[in-house]
Enzyme design. Structure first.
Site, PDB file in Angstrom:
ATOM      1  N   MET A  83       0.817  -1.206   0.000  1.00  0.00           N
ATOM      2  CA  MET A  83       0.000   0.000   0.000  1.00  0.00           C
ATOM      3  C   MET A  83       0.860   1.268   0.000  1.00  0.00           C
ATOM      4  O   MET A  83       2.069   1.209   0.169  1.00  0.00           O
ATOM      5  CB  MET A  83      -0.940  -0.015   1.208  1.00  0.00           C
ATOM      6  CG  MET A  83      -1.898  -1.203   1.206  1.00  0.00           C
ATOM      7  SD  MET A  83      -2.849  -1.387   2.733  1.00  0.00           S
ATOM      8  CE  MET A  83      -3.920   0.048   2.653  1.00  0.00           C
ATOM      9  N   HIS A  84       0.207   2.399  -0.217  1.00  0.00           N
ATOM     10  CA  HIS A  84       0.777   3.749  -0.049  1.00  0.00           C
ATOM     11  C   HIS A  84       1.731   4.205  -1.156  1.00  0.00           C
ATOM     12  O   HIS A  84       1.877   5.399  -1.380  1.00  0.00           O
ATOM     13  CB  HIS A  84       1.546   3.873   1.273  1.00  0.00           C
ATOM     14  CG  HIS A  84       0.786   3.513   2.493  1.00  0.00           C
ATOM     15  ND1 HIS A  84      -0.303   4.222   2.938  1.00  0.00           N
ATOM     16  CD2 HIS A  84       0.966   2.514   3.399  1.00  0.00           C
ATOM     17  CE1 HIS A  84      -0.758   3.688   4.060  1.00  0.00           C
ATOM     18  NE2 HIS A  84      -0.010   2.637   4.356  1.00  0.00           N
ATOM     19  N   ASP A 237      -2.641  -4.926   0.475  1.00  0.00           N
ATOM     20  CA  ASP A 237      -2.123  -6.193   0.994  1.00  0.00           C
ATOM     21  C   ASP A 237      -2.708  -6.560   2.348  1.00  0.00           C
ATOM     22  O   ASP A 237      -2.924  -7.750   2.624  1.00  0.00           O
ATOM     23  CB  ASP A 237      -0.596  -6.189   1.044  1.00  0.00           C
ATOM     24  CG  ASP A 237       0.001  -5.033   1.838  1.00  0.00           C
ATOM     25  OD1 ASP A 237      -0.760  -4.217   2.403  1.00  0.00           O
ATOM     26  OD2 ASP A 237       1.240  -4.950   1.894  1.00  0.00           O
TER      27      ASP A 237
END
Length: 496
Positions: A83-84, A237
């Site tokens: 992520m991110h 995830d």
């Protein structure tokens, strides 16, 4: 007879994992391709998006050509992803620079710029270096010639999915990790972007199980796939890891110990009262949310212990040695702040400590102290969730912490809740496969798919007497951060 399968593709930080799953939930084949990490300066962490695509193609080819897949046909694909991370592309869909990853901490100044306007939390989440918006501002301020060419931004798995389909989307469970998405109304908060002159670079939003297109005909031919492979959006995830562990119902929770550690608690109702750097994200299950706390250096601390003090021992041997020490490691405590800490402190500068060292302590005590310290840090997140009124009926443990019965019982005793271990653990890739199976219509609900695919192997009940002793040690552990914050800041000043 040819059997249908789906592929679950998990884009991690160290590797891409691809599994083929049949309609009974059996994993027919699994492959993994390693990924390169670029860390050119302190605090930097990047990857080349093109290398994700090449690794994925290599993995799919290898999987399709395996003996186990000779009588199977791939009908659907979905994704899980780290992520991110910020991926920015031009109007031809070509990445303008390497992706800036979740564990990149160069943007502390940009976090403070956001806080100056919005306070400590934005869109229900703390403003931390890991999130996407501060990464955008860093590129905007340090690489304006690149930023001015951005047509759309994506997260890692979105770019990988784009490479397969040539369609651009982002789904809710990942979008909420950007600080630019409102999890309450499922929309971009464009006014936030306007505050920082981000521009109209937002991808269309979809649900995790949404159909977003087919693998392009030319790529399908190259990979050995049929011409009608449906692709579904996927999830972050952690959301996919929860689905892949069967953690989809209210009051069910996940403890995942990888490089970082995650405690994730599923909620049917949104909560806005969380503090202490706990995250609130949309789950990949419709109309469901999860609160999440992060220990930055969970498995990382254990790897450090092995590389530094136990180079010739296996992880199993280290855990067995730790088990030979007493509860509380004979009065030795460890804080796993080797890379700073996310929950509850949100402090990129804090560093780890061993407290209470005496000449009587052994290697076994140090090993146990590290295991207990990692678990205490995860317990920080559980404490915050309970303070906000969210109890847990059980926690499913996956990753490194689920490979040892000793560590599983230790989790049950410290957390004071039932711990479950899965019969077969595939992690986020299984969650992605379940989203594809549901999207294809193999099952009427995600819940029925999870029930068919995910089985519990063993349950560990907490020992109340052990928990009471661990609580005493935890009360000391909890105080270490405040006592060492300034000391480690002073040390970093000297070192730097």
């Amino acid at each position: 007879m040819v059997k249908e399968v789906v592929l679950g593709i998990d884009l991690g930080t160290s590797a891409i994992k691809i599994i083929a799953v049949d309609q009974l939930g059996n994993v027919i084949e699994s492959v993994s391709e390693t990924l390169k990490l670029y860390q050119e300066n302190p605090g930097y962490s990047e990857q080349d998006p093109n290398e994700w695509f090449e690794a994925t193609k290599k993995g799919i080819k290898e999987l399709i050509q395996s003996t186990e897949m000779s009588d199977k046909i791939v009908k659907g694909i979905s994704f899980s992803g780290q992520m991110h991370g910020l991926v920015i592309v031009d109007d031809n869909g070509i990445p303008l620079r390497k992706a800036i990853l979740w564990n990149d901490t160069r943007n502390s100044i940009q976090c403070r710029q956001i806080e100056d306007i919005y306070g400590e939390r934005l869109n229900y989440n703390p403003i931390l270096e890991g999130f996407t918006l501060p990464k955008m501002l860093w590129v905007q301020q340090h690489e304006p010639e690149i930023w001015n060419r951005v047509d759309v931004f994506m997260l890692p798995k979105d770019y990988l999915r784009y490479c397969l389909t040539q369609t651009i989307h982002m789904e809710y469970s990942d979008a909420c990790s950007t600080l630019l998405f409102n999890p309450e109304n499922y929309e971009w908060t464009r006014d936030v972007g306007d505050t920082f002159n981000i521009g109209d670079i937002y991808p269309p939003l979809v649900k995790s199980h949404s159909y977003v297109g087919n693998v392009t005909s030319s790529l399908a031919k190259e990979l050995g796939l049929s011409s009608d492979v449906a692709v579904y959006a996927g999830g972050g995830d952690n959301a996919c890891g929860a689905i892949g562990a069967g953690v989809i119902h209210d009051k069910s929770a996940l403890c995942s110990i990888g490089t970082s550690g995650v405690v994730l608690n599923v909620e049917y109702q949104r909560v806005t009262s969380y503090d202490s750097n706990l995250h609130l994200f949309n789950h990949s299950v419709p109309d469901t949310y999860y609160a999440m706390g992060v220990t930055l250096a969970a498995g990382y601390s254990l790897n450090w212990l092995k590389q530094t003090f136990f180079e010739n021992e296996s992880f199993e041997e280290i855990l067995n040695l730790a088990a030979s020490s007493k509860m509380g490691a004979n009065g030795l405590l460890f804080t796993p702040y080797l890379a700073g800490e996310r929950t509850p402190h949100g402090d990129a500068q804090i560093r780890g400590s061993f407290i209470g060292i005496s000449g009587q302590h052994t290697k076994a005590d140090f090993a146990r102290a590290v295991i207990e310290g990692i678990t205490y840090s995860l317990y920080d997140s559980i404490k915050i969730m309970r303070r906000a009124g969210h109890e847990m009926n059980s926690i499913t443990s996956i990753g490194g912490g689920a490979k040892s019965r000793f560590w599983l019982q230790l989790q049950a005793d410290i957390f004071n809740v039932q711990i479950k271990r899965l019969k077969h653990e595939e992690g986020p890739s299984m969650g992605a496969a379940i989203l594809a199976a549901y999207g294809l219509g193999w099952f009427k609900t995600i819940e029925s798919c999870v029930e068919a695919f995910i089985k519990v192997d063993e349950v560990f009940e907490p020992n109340n007497e052990n928990h009471d002793l661990y609580e005493q040690y935890y009360s000391v552990y909890e105080a270490i951060y405040k006592q060492t914050k300034q000391l480690t800041a002073d040390l970093l000043t000297i070192t730097n």
